[in-house]
Design a protein around this motif. Structure first.
Motif, PDB file in Angstrom:
ATOM      1  N   GLY A 151       0.838  -1.195   0.000  1.00 10.43           N
ATOM      2  CA  GLY A 151       0.000   0.000   0.000  1.00 10.43           C
ATOM      3  C   GLY A 151       0.870   1.242   0.000  1.00 10.43           C
ATOM      4  O   GLY A 151       2.030   1.206   0.415  1.00 10.43           O
ATOM      5  N   ILE A 152       0.319   2.350  -0.472  1.00 11.99           N
ATOM      6  CA  ILE A 152       1.054   3.614  -0.485  1.00 11.99           C
ATOM      7  C   ILE A 152       0.084   4.739  -0.137  1.00 11.99           C
ATOM      8  O   ILE A 152      -1.068   4.738  -0.580  1.00 11.99           O
ATOM      9  N   LYS A 153       0.534   5.679   0.690  1.00 14.64           N
ATOM     10  CA  LYS A 153      -0.317   6.779   1.124  1.00 14.64           C
ATOM     11  C   LYS A 153      -0.452   7.838   0.030  1.00 14.64           C
ATOM     12  O   LYS A 153       0.530   8.154  -0.653  1.00 14.64           O
ATOM     13  N   PRO A 154      -1.647   8.418  -0.123  1.00 17.40           N
ATOM     14  CA  PRO A 154      -1.852   9.462  -1.139  1.00 17.40           C
ATOM     15  C   PRO A 154      -1.592  10.860  -0.585  1.00 17.40           C
ATOM     16  O   PRO A 154      -2.345  11.792  -0.855  1.00 17.40           O
ATOM     17  N   THR A 155      -0.538  10.991   0.225  1.00 11.82           N
ATOM     18  CA  THR A 155      -0.216  12.297   0.799  1.00 11.82           C
ATOM     19  C   THR A 155       0.865  12.948  -0.040  1.00 11.82           C
ATOM     20  O   THR A 155       1.939  12.394  -0.234  1.00 11.82           O
ATOM     21  N   GLY A 156       0.590  14.121  -0.534  1.00 12.17           N
ATOM     22  CA  GLY A 156       1.557  14.820  -1.370  1.00 12.17           C
ATOM     23  C   GLY A 156       1.609  14.251  -2.777  1.00 12.17           C
ATOM     24  O   GLY A 156       0.973  13.247  -3.101  1.00 12.17           O
ATOM     25  N   ARG A 157       2.398  14.894  -3.610  1.00 21.39           N
ATOM     26  CA  ARG A 157       2.522  14.465  -4.999  1.00 21.39           C
ATOM     27  C   ARG A 157       3.482  13.281  -5.116  1.00 21.39           C
ATOM     28  O   ARG A 157       4.429  13.163  -4.351  1.00 21.39           O
ATOM     29  N   VAL A 158       3.231  12.425  -6.089  1.00 17.28           N
ATOM     30  CA  VAL A 158       4.051  11.223  -6.281  1.00 17.28           C
ATOM     31  C   VAL A 158       5.421  11.627  -6.828  1.00 17.28           C
ATOM     32  O   VAL A 158       5.524  12.398  -7.782  1.00 17.28           O
ATOM     33  N   THR A 159       6.457  11.083  -6.209  1.00 14.47           N
ATOM     34  CA  THR A 159       7.822  11.420  -6.596  1.00 14.47           C
ATOM     35  C   THR A 159       8.458  10.316  -7.440  1.00 14.47           C
ATOM     36  O   THR A 159       7.944   9.193  -7.505  1.00 14.47           O
ATOM     37  N   LEU A 160       9.595  10.649  -8.026  1.00 15.42           N
ATOM     38  CA  LEU A 160      10.356   9.644  -8.762  1.00 15.42           C
ATOM     39  C   LEU A 160      10.795   8.528  -7.812  1.00 15.42           C
ATOM     40  O   LEU A 160      10.865   7.366  -8.211  1.00 15.42           O
ATOM     41  N   GLY A 161      11.061   8.880  -6.560  1.00 11.96           N
ATOM     42  CA  GLY A 161      11.420   7.873  -5.563  1.00 11.96           C
ATOM     43  C   GLY A 161      10.286   6.895  -5.322  1.00 11.96           C
ATOM     44  O   GLY A 161      10.508   5.688  -5.225  1.00 11.96           O
ATOM     45  N   ASN A 162       9.034   7.408  -5.209  1.00  8.63           N
ATOM     46  CA  ASN A 162       7.864   6.534  -5.072  1.00  8.63           C
ATOM     47  C   ASN A 162       7.720   5.632  -6.292  1.00  8.63           C
ATOM     48  O   ASN A 162       7.422   4.435  -6.171  1.00  8.63           O
ATOM     49  N   TYR A 163       7.922   6.224  -7.455  1.00  8.93           N
ATOM     50  CA  TYR A 163       7.758   5.488  -8.714  1.00  8.93           C
ATOM     51  C   TYR A 163       8.768   4.354  -8.824  1.00  8.93           C
ATOM     52  O   TYR A 163       8.408   3.206  -9.109  1.00  8.93           O
ATOM     53  N   ILE A 164      10.035   4.668  -8.575  1.00  3.12           N
ATOM     54  CA  ILE A 164      11.093   3.658  -8.697  1.00  3.12           C
ATOM     55  C   ILE A 164      11.018   2.628  -7.579  1.00  3.12           C
ATOM     56  O   ILE A 164      11.170   1.426  -7.805  1.00  3.12           O
ATOM     57  N   GLY A 165      10.763   3.103  -6.349  1.00  3.33           N
ATOM     58  CA  GLY A 165      10.812   2.204  -5.201  1.00  3.33           C
ATOM     59  C   GLY A 165       9.558   1.401  -4.963  1.00  3.33           C
ATOM     60  O   GLY A 165       9.625   0.289  -4.429  1.00  3.33           O
ATOM     61  N   ALA A 166       8.388   1.939  -5.368  1.00  5.09           N
ATOM     62  CA  ALA A 166       7.137   1.260  -5.032  1.00  5.09           C
ATOM     63  C   ALA A 166       6.279   0.899  -6.239  1.00  5.09           C
ATOM     64  O   ALA A 166       5.735  -0.196  -6.312  1.00  5.09           O
ATOM     65  N   ILE A 167       6.129   1.828  -7.187  1.00  3.20           N
ATOM     66  CA  ILE A 167       5.182   1.610  -8.284  1.00  3.20           C
ATOM     67  C   ILE A 167       5.769   0.761  -9.406  1.00  3.20           C
ATOM     68  O   ILE A 167       5.179  -0.244  -9.820  1.00  3.20           O
TER      69      ILE A 167
END
Length: 333
Positions: A7-23
């Motif tokens: 799961g990932i929290k929808p707080t703030g805008r999605v970063t490249l770190g979120n994209y690479i590490g989670a998505i």
């Protein structure tokens, strides 16, 4: 097929770190695992969220999941709040942990330190109790694996302990999940402070690349990224954290090993390396943004979430009923 949950929290805008590490990793996982992915919007309530921002960030996150390549036919994708059993199981499991265990959680201790620094002792109860909801999020679906970064392994360890405690007290009920830590890309760092994680709440925004930012701005941030006084492109996380962080981004997005990257830039300076990386990041952002725009215009997000909630809800309903029978909450046997 083994089951994986995240799961990932929808707080703030999605970063490249979120994209690479989670998505992005989920796209490769979806052919090998039964994937259950949820937007953890209940967890976003631990701090105040402007309603219109939360609504938009949630929609953006779902669209970016789909734009990255997640297939709703292969992945169960849903909003946490659409499956009410999460909150109910969260309360039951909250009654099975001690205050000492919750107070040792890293996120809570960080908030305590921040409160001390600003001479404010008021910390929301949600910050203290949220690990119990996270335990429910995980254990509800009996996953084999939970992919986490190094800084999140503690949460899976607590979920494992609670599952074992429940199973010992009430008989076998929950599967004991295993944390899965990626070798590369698990924790992308700030472009301006490579000793800190790339954060949505970056105070200046210079150390963070947002997935929906204009491409030229993101390229400029890569070119301005902190490195070191050396000019050799070499992976050394301890002594060269800045260039190592950029090499990690390069490796993930362009599918090259660190050794290949080092060989490519042997005898060349950081400038050429950064210029090439900026183009690679720009191309990835352009691809994702084009897909995002089509998805946002299509109206398919609501349908995906409805179908995902139905699938997750069937699993959650059965699990919660089993838990309640074991605990004696219901008079039905």
């Amino acid at each position: 097929m083994k089951r994986m949950l995240s799961g990932i929290k929808p707080t703030g805008r999605v970063t490249l770190g979120n994209y690479i590490g989670a998505i992005k990793p989920f796209v490769s996982f979806q052919d090998d695992y039964e994937m259950i992915i949820f937007v953890a919007n209940l967890h976003s309530m631990t701090i105040y969220q402007e309603p219109k921002d939360l609504r938009q960030n949630t929609k953006d996150l779902i669209a970016l999941y789909l734009a990255a390549g997640l297939d709703p036919e292969k992945v169960t994708l849903f909003l946490q709040s659409d499956v009410k059993e999460h909150a109910q199981l969260g309360w039951y499991l909250n009654c099975m942990v001690t205050m000492g265990e919750l107070s040792r959680m890293t996120q809570y201790k960080m908030q305590v330190e921040k409160a001390k620094a600003r001479k404010d002792t008021s910390i929301g109860a949600g910050i203290f109790n949220y690990p119990s909801l996270m335990n429910a999020d995980i254990l509800m679906y009996d996953p084999d694996y939970v992919p986490v970064g190094d800084d999140q392994k503690q949460h899976v360890e607590l979920a494992r302990m609670v599952a074992e405690r429940f199973n010992h007290r009430y008989s076998e009920t929950f599967k004991i999940p295993e944390p899965l830590t990626p070798r590369v890309g698990g924790r992308i760092m700030s472009l301006q402070d490579p000793t800190s994680k790339m954060s949505k709440s970056d105070p200046t925004g210079k150390g963070c690349i947002y997935m929906l930012d204009p491409i030229n701005i993101s390229k400029k941030k890569i070119m301005a990224a902190v490195t070191d006084s050396d000019s050799h492109v070499r992976y050394d996380k301890e002594n060269k954290p800045g260039i190592s962080n950029l090499m990690e981004i390069y490796s993930i997005l362009d599918h090259k090993s660190y050794e290949e990257i080092e060989a490519m830039y042997e005898g060349k300076g950081y400038g050429e390396f950064k210029k090439d990386l900026a183009e690679i990041v720009g191309a990835e952002l352009q691809r994702v943004q084009d897909a995002y725009n089509k998805i946002m215009a299509s109206g398919e997000i609501e349908k995906v979430l409805d179908e995902g909630a139905k699938k997750a809800g069937r699993i959650a309903y059965k699990k919660l009923a089993k838990v309640e029978r074991k605990m004696g909450i219901t008079i039905r046997k």
